[in-house]
Design a protein around this motif. Structure first.
Motif, PDB file in Angstrom:
ATOM      1  N   THR A  36       0.835  -1.203   0.000  1.00  0.00           N
ATOM      2  CA  THR A  36       0.000   0.000   0.000  1.00  0.00           C
ATOM      3  C   THR A  36       0.871   1.255   0.000  1.00  0.00           C
ATOM      4  O   THR A  36       0.589   2.218  -0.712  1.00  0.00           O
ATOM      5  CB  THR A  36      -0.965  -0.001   1.200  1.00  0.00           C
ATOM      6  OG1 THR A  36      -1.751  -1.192   1.167  1.00  0.00           O
ATOM      7  CG2 THR A  36      -1.885   1.200   1.181  1.00  0.00           C
ATOM      8  N   ALA A  41      -3.397   2.562  -2.171  1.00  0.00           N
ATOM      9  CA  ALA A  41      -4.541   1.735  -1.770  1.00  0.00           C
ATOM     10  C   ALA A  41      -5.368   1.281  -2.970  1.00  0.00           C
ATOM     11  O   ALA A  41      -5.877   0.158  -2.991  1.00  0.00           O
ATOM     12  CB  ALA A  41      -5.416   2.506  -0.788  1.00  0.00           C
ATOM     13  N   ARG A  42      -5.494   2.135  -3.963  1.00  0.00           N
ATOM     14  CA  ARG A  42      -6.331   1.803  -5.126  1.00  0.00           C
ATOM     15  C   ARG A  42      -5.849   0.525  -5.809  1.00  0.00           C
ATOM     16  O   ARG A  42      -6.631  -0.383  -6.085  1.00  0.00           O
ATOM     17  CB  ARG A  42      -6.311   2.977  -6.094  1.00  0.00           C
ATOM     18  CG  ARG A  42      -7.182   2.797  -7.313  1.00  0.00           C
ATOM     19  CD  ARG A  42      -7.175   4.100  -8.115  1.00  0.00           C
ATOM     20  NE  ARG A  42      -8.070   4.034  -9.223  1.00  0.00           N
ATOM     21  CZ  ARG A  42      -7.692   4.133 -10.495  1.00  0.00           C
ATOM     22  NH1 ARG A  42      -6.423   4.289 -10.810  1.00  0.00           N
ATOM     23  NH2 ARG A  42      -8.582   4.082 -11.458  1.00  0.00           N
ATOM     24  N   HIS A  88      -7.499   0.489   3.848  1.00  0.00           N
ATOM     25  CA  HIS A  88      -8.576   1.424   4.146  1.00  0.00           C
ATOM     26  C   HIS A  88      -8.215   2.377   5.284  1.00  0.00           C
ATOM     27  O   HIS A  88      -8.691   3.517   5.315  1.00  0.00           O
ATOM     28  CB  HIS A  88      -9.877   0.669   4.410  1.00  0.00           C
ATOM     29  CG  HIS A  88     -10.422   0.089   3.155  1.00  0.00           C
ATOM     30  ND1 HIS A  88     -10.229  -1.219   2.794  1.00  0.00           N
ATOM     31  CD2 HIS A  88     -11.085   0.659   2.128  1.00  0.00           C
ATOM     32  CE1 HIS A  88     -10.773  -1.434   1.618  1.00  0.00           C
ATOM     33  NE2 HIS A  88     -11.304  -0.304   1.189  1.00  0.00           N
ATOM     34  N   VAL A  91      -6.413   5.040   3.403  1.00  0.00           N
ATOM     35  CA  VAL A  91      -7.347   5.915   2.682  1.00  0.00           C
ATOM     36  C   VAL A  91      -8.022   6.899   3.649  1.00  0.00           C
ATOM     37  O   VAL A  91      -8.059   8.105   3.400  1.00  0.00           O
ATOM     38  CB  VAL A  91      -8.418   5.082   1.934  1.00  0.00           C
ATOM     39  CG1 VAL A  91      -9.527   5.976   1.400  1.00  0.00           C
ATOM     40  CG2 VAL A  91      -7.779   4.291   0.801  1.00  0.00           C
ATOM     41  N   ASP A  94      -5.612   9.560   4.927  1.00  0.00           N
ATOM     42  CA  ASP A  94      -5.333  10.593   3.926  1.00  0.00           C
ATOM     43  C   ASP A  94      -6.490  11.568   3.751  1.00  0.00           C
ATOM     44  O   ASP A  94      -6.299  12.773   3.666  1.00  0.00           O
ATOM     45  CB  ASP A  94      -5.018   9.957   2.563  1.00  0.00           C
ATOM     46  CG  ASP A  94      -3.618   9.386   2.505  1.00  0.00           C
ATOM     47  OD1 ASP A  94      -2.814   9.667   3.416  1.00  0.00           O
ATOM     48  OD2 ASP A  94      -3.322   8.654   1.546  1.00  0.00           O
ATOM     49  N   TRP A  95      -7.700  11.039   3.680  1.00  0.00           N
ATOM     50  CA  TRP A  95      -8.855  11.882   3.356  1.00  0.00           C
ATOM     51  C   TRP A  95      -9.424  12.631   4.553  1.00  0.00           C
ATOM     52  O   TRP A  95     -10.035  13.681   4.392  1.00  0.00           O
ATOM     53  CB  TRP A  95      -9.950  11.036   2.710  1.00  0.00           C
ATOM     54  CG  TRP A  95      -9.757  10.890   1.230  1.00  0.00           C
ATOM     55  CD1 TRP A  95      -9.079   9.900   0.581  1.00  0.00           C
ATOM     56  CD2 TRP A  95     -10.232  11.777   0.219  1.00  0.00           C
ATOM     57  NE1 TRP A  95      -9.110  10.114  -0.767  1.00  0.00           N
ATOM     58  CE2 TRP A  95      -9.813  11.261  -1.029  1.00  0.00           C
ATOM     59  CE3 TRP A  95     -10.966  12.958   0.234  1.00  0.00           C
ATOM     60  CZ2 TRP A  95     -10.098  11.877  -2.234  1.00  0.00           C
ATOM     61  CZ3 TRP A  95     -11.266  13.575  -0.966  1.00  0.00           C
ATOM     62  CH2 TRP A  95     -10.826  13.032  -2.187  1.00  0.00           C
ATOM     63  N   TYR A 154     -11.487   5.399  -5.743  1.00  0.00           N
ATOM     64  CA  TYR A 154     -10.281   5.548  -4.914  1.00  0.00           C
ATOM     65  C   TYR A 154      -9.336   6.533  -5.591  1.00  0.00           C
ATOM     66  O   TYR A 154      -8.744   6.227  -6.609  1.00  0.00           O
ATOM     67  CB  TYR A 154      -9.583   4.212  -4.713  1.00  0.00           C
ATOM     68  CG  TYR A 154     -10.240   3.324  -3.677  1.00  0.00           C
ATOM     69  CD1 TYR A 154     -11.604   3.122  -3.685  1.00  0.00           C
ATOM     70  CD2 TYR A 154      -9.492   2.680  -2.706  1.00  0.00           C
ATOM     71  CE1 TYR A 154     -12.207   2.310  -2.750  1.00  0.00           C
ATOM     72  CE2 TYR A 154     -10.091   1.861  -1.769  1.00  0.00           C
ATOM     73  CZ  TYR A 154     -11.456   1.683  -1.791  1.00  0.00           C
ATOM     74  OH  TYR A 154     -12.052   0.872  -0.874  1.00  0.00           O
ATOM     75  N   SER A 157      -6.114  11.910  -1.825  1.00  0.00           N
ATOM     76  CA  SER A 157      -6.813  13.021  -1.178  1.00  0.00           C
ATOM     77  C   SER A 157      -6.258  14.349  -1.671  1.00  0.00           C
ATOM     78  O   SER A 157      -5.137  14.406  -2.180  1.00  0.00           O
ATOM     79  CB  SER A 157      -6.643  12.924   0.337  1.00  0.00           C
ATOM     80  OG  SER A 157      -5.303  13.231   0.688  1.00  0.00           O
TER      81      SER A 157
END
Length: 195
Positions: A36, A41-42, A88, A91, A94-95, A154, A157
């Motif tokens: 990752t 992650a995508r 996740h 993710v 980051d977001w 995905y 961010s």
């Protein structure tokens, strides 16, 4: 239950498959984290969706316990791990840097609700069709719904995108490594306080 009725296995066989799946998840999670970090992650979750679909499709063809252990306990488990908690958390981190705890709680809650809903739903489908067809359906869901959803939604961010464009020549100086963290006095202090 359907597998036990078909093959007349003991309950220990299917319990062992679940244990094998959880063990595989625990063993590969550090590698999933490394992948990752390297690929994002995508890509990791997309690869996990494909592995999950392959594992579930192979499960629909099992004729012996060792096949179930291999297909579900190894192949599908790798897919679950790659599409699971580790990428996740990245993710979400980051977001949602300011509401990370709340959003992680929602993610974990969603995983619990998904398990709660999927188990009886799968059992209901098995009663309508047969377990091989349900494995095939779940494999199709992983490929036709989950994989496109991951590829479409995905994204990095806004914070990550702005950091990468603002400092394209930045080095990794000052970043924490695992050995550095383990040697850290603050980490040692935290460990002592928790005893």
């Amino acid at each position: 239950v359907a597998l036990l009725e078909t093959f007349h296995w003991s309950r220990g066989v299917t319990a062992g498959v679940q244990s094998a799946s959880l063990t595989m998840d625990a063993l590969v999670s550090p590698f999933i984290g490394r992948l990752t970090d390297r690929f994002g992650a995508r890509q990791v979750v997309a690869a996990g969706s494909i592995l999950l679909a392959i594992g579930l499709l192979l499960c629909s063809q099992v004729t012996s316990a060792w096949e179930l252990y291999l297909y579900f306990g190894v192949v599908a488990a790798l897919g679950f791990a790659a599409g699971g908690v580790v990428p996740h958390v990245v993710v979400v981190s980051d977001w949602f840097p300011s509401r990370r705890g709340l959003v992680l709680g929602i993610v974990y809650g969603g995983a619990g609700v998904g398990t709660l809903v999927l188990s009886p739903f799968s059992q209901w489908l098995i009663s309508l069709w047969s377990w091989p067809r349900v494995f095939q359906l779940l494999a199709a869901i992983a490929l036709v719904i989950i994989l496109p959803l991951v590829l479409k939604t995905y994204r990095p961010s806004p914070q990550t995108s702005s950091e990468s464009t603002a400092t394209p020549d930045s080095t990794t100086d000052g970043e924490w490594s695992v050995p550095l963290a383990l040697r850290s006095l603050s980490l040692i202090h935290i460990c002592r306080c928790r005893r």
